[in-house]
Design a protein around this motif. Structure first.
Motif, PDB file in Angstrom:
ATOM      1  N   PRO A 115       0.800  -1.233   0.000  1.00  0.00           N
ATOM      2  CA  PRO A 115       0.000   0.000   0.000  1.00  0.00           C
ATOM      3  C   PRO A 115       0.833   1.284   0.000  1.00  0.00           C
ATOM      4  O   PRO A 115       1.647   1.520   0.891  1.00  0.00           O
ATOM      5  N   GLY A 116       0.626   2.100  -1.033  1.00  0.00           N
ATOM      6  CA  GLY A 116       1.328   3.359  -1.171  1.00  0.00           C
ATOM      7  C   GLY A 116       2.730   3.217  -1.723  1.00  0.00           C
ATOM      8  O   GLY A 116       3.360   4.207  -2.088  1.00  0.00           O
ATOM      9  N   GLY A 117       3.234   1.992  -1.808  1.00  0.00           N
ATOM     10  CA  GLY A 117       4.611   1.771  -2.261  1.00  0.00           C
ATOM     11  C   GLY A 117       4.727   1.467  -3.730  1.00  0.00           C
ATOM     12  O   GLY A 117       5.805   1.092  -4.194  1.00  0.00           O
ATOM     13  N   ASN A 118       3.645   1.640  -4.480  1.00  0.00           N
ATOM     14  CA  ASN A 118       3.669   1.337  -5.906  1.00  0.00           C
ATOM     15  C   ASN A 118       3.455   2.581  -6.751  1.00  0.00           C
ATOM     16  O   ASN A 118       2.940   2.520  -7.854  1.00  0.00           O
ATOM     17  N   ARG A 119       3.868   3.736  -6.247  1.00  0.00           N
ATOM     18  CA  ARG A 119       3.618   4.975  -6.968  1.00  0.00           C
ATOM     19  C   ARG A 119       4.736   5.975  -6.720  1.00  0.00           C
ATOM     20  O   ARG A 119       5.383   5.970  -5.678  1.00  0.00           O
ATOM     21  N   ASP A 120       4.924   6.824  -7.667  1.00  0.00           N
ATOM     22  CA  ASP A 120       5.826   7.955  -7.532  1.00  0.00           C
ATOM     23  C   ASP A 120       4.953   9.179  -7.332  1.00  0.00           C
ATOM     24  O   ASP A 120       4.184   9.552  -8.211  1.00  0.00           O
TER      25      ASP A 120
END
Length: 536
Positions: A115-120
């Motif tokens: 969660p939240g770790g797949n985006r820039d």
């Protein structure tokens, strides 16, 4: 239909079970700071995961992908995920994680598994993790790219750890077991880690760990839209939360052939439309509808009645009375709270009582009310404050046209991309709803701003309201530090140890000059203080 009936049975059971103190229930409201639990989490556990030895820390042997996977083929299926997150400082259990799964034959793609770790946060798309079905398991290989930009590439790594939190090994893959009802569960103690590979230990690091995952399919999520040919009107929804803080926001409402439509009812998903019915001067919407489009988590909306002893009970419908000209809608019962809860109804995320919705004629120039409730979080070097969406006369003003400025010792403060790496440009005026999901946190009217190496004796905050090119500033609210400086309260203390950590929680033996680190100082009296600093 079967899925709907099962969910309804769950909800009705929860109505009966939740006769408890409303004061106690709302004490778990959405947190503001990075060191607190998330707004749908259980109490934090004590275990933390520790950085592995140098032999394991860098130059991993697992093959690495070159690029992230964006928007793969397949139809979306919604899953709700219970999981544990560990950032290297504390461990936290969650129940409402939001995961989307797409299936293409035996290939599965998962969005939101970290969660939240797949985006820039600087604007890139969200990445997906790829898995292959083998028997009754989905095998997800390590080395997939989660985030890639000009500064770094973050990979998915799979690790194992012992009971003390020491990472013992890096694994080539993780497995999700497929249950009889379609549920997906992690196996063999697999831990999903966000990792930056590098040549040296000091450069490499973890950005979070996720494990003990259990994903349950939610089935098809029903979505509503405003009816074609009917223009929704703008209203102002106002109410007071359980802590006595008044807040307002815009909503859109439409009446059509006995049906009542509204967007903005859920603050966590302001564009999402909900459908109800109306008759005479009364409108109602079914309770417990899922808030589907909020970031990272699933929520529900529901009203709660509270008695004099602060015992509460969920109500089955959200009811409004409206005036003959439909310019004013009032929620009933008058003392009921309109709430956003976690999916399981166990925690309240937002609360509002005395809810009204008033027709909004449009924006006009006005002097905004001064920010309030300024607080300084010394552990995180963060300023917390409330920013009213009202003018000085208590009338609503459009939050989309509000911004704020911060002054350090009288000088307007500029947040630069050198220090605030999630920004795309230098900023000295911050829009009301802005967040970079790191240093600027937006919780409705409550804002949290993290500072890097701030040296100031006084901070001022002012609101700015801009209509038709005319900007009007509020009076400035003051936070006054100890006259001798921010660090004066530790000056007389004797430190016994000092340790440095990366922003991701990995301990650093020798921080590089110019790096942003967490400095942990333990004093002789046992007190421990953690601050963000730039290594000089």
């Amino acid at each position: 239909m079967k899925k709907t009936l099962l969910l309804l049975g769950f909800v009705l059971t929860a109505i009966v079970a939740n006769a408890q103190s409303f004061k106690d229930a709302v004490s778990g409201n959405a947190p503001l700071l990075k060191t607190t639990s998330a707004n749908n989490a259980a109490a934090p556990a004590e275990r933390v995961l520790k950085a592995p030895s140098k032999a394991l820390m860098h130059k991993l042997s697992v093959p690495k992908d070159e690029k992230p996977i964006f928007d793969p083929e397949g139809e979306d299926e919604a899953y709700i995920m219970a999981y544990t997150e560990n950032n290297g400082f504390y461990e936290q259990q969650y129940t409402n994680g939001k995961v989307t799964v797409r299936q293409d034959g035996t290939t599965y793609y998962l969005n939101g598994l970290t969660p939240g770790g797949n985006r820039d946060y600087r604007g890139a798309k969200e990445s997906w993790l790829k898995g292959e079905k083998v028997g009754e398991e989905i095998v997800i290989k390590a080395g997939q790219v989660l985030v890639q930009n000009d500064a770094k590439t973050l990979y998915l790594e799979i690790v194992h750890a012992d009971e003390e939190g020491n990472i013992t090994s890096f694994e080539k893959e993780a497995r999700l077991a497929i249950g009889s009802q379609g549920e997906l569960t992690t196996q063999n103690g697999d831990i999903f880690a966000i990792y930056e590979d590098a040549e040296t230990e000091d450069e490499a690091g973890f950005f979070g760990f996720f494990y003990t995952m259990e994903l349950r399919p939610l089935g098809e999520l029903v979505r509503f839209e405003f009816p074609k040919g009917v223009k929704p009107q703008t209203y102002v929804l106002s109410g007071t939360d359980a802590n006595g803080v008044k807040a307002s926001r815009q909503v859109k409402i439409a009446f059509s052939d006995g049906k009542f439509f509204i967007s903005g009812l859920a603050s966590k998903s302001p564009e999402e439309v909900y459908e109800g019915t109306y008759s005479g001067t009364t409108a109602s919407i079914p309770s417990f509808q899922i808030v589907k489009d909020a970031d990272l988590f699933f929520y529900r909306i529901a009203p709660v009645s509270v008695d004099e002893d602060m015992n509460y009970e969920f109500l089955r419908t959200i009811n409004f009375n409206f005036s003959d000209d439909r310019k004013l809608l009032t929620m009933t019962p008058e003392k009921a709270f309109l709430c956003e809860t976690t999916y399981d109804l166990k925690n309240f995320v937002t609360t509002a009582t005395g809810v009204t919705m008033t027709y909004y004629a449009g924006d006009h120039a006005a002097k905004p009310a001064m920010p309030t409730d300024l607080q300084w979080d010394d552990l995180n070097s963060a300023l917390v404050f409330n920013m009213p969406t009202e003018d000085v006369d208590g009338e609503y003003i459009n939050a989309d046209k509000l911004s704020y400025r911060i002054y350090a010792d009288g000088k307007r403060y500029t947040f630069t991309t050198d220090l605030y790496t999630h920004l795309t440009k230098d900023m000295d005026e911050i829009p009301f709803g802005f967040t970079d999901n790191f240093d600027f946190v937006n919780n409705g009217t409550q804002k949290v701003v993290y500072f890097h190496n701030l040296q100031a004796k006084k901070l001022h905050v002012e609101s700015v309201y801009t209509v038709d090119g005319t900007a009007t500033a509020s009076d400035r609210a003051l936070y006054d530090f100890d006259p001798t400086g921010i660090s004066s309260n530790t000056a007389a203390k004797q430190s016994v140890s000092t340790r440095y950590y990366s922003m991701e929680g990995a301990q650093i033996a020798t921080p590089a000059k110019g790096a942003i680190v967490l400095k942990s100082v333990t004093y002789a009296d046992g007190e421990r203080r953690v601050t963000k600093e730039i290594v000089k």
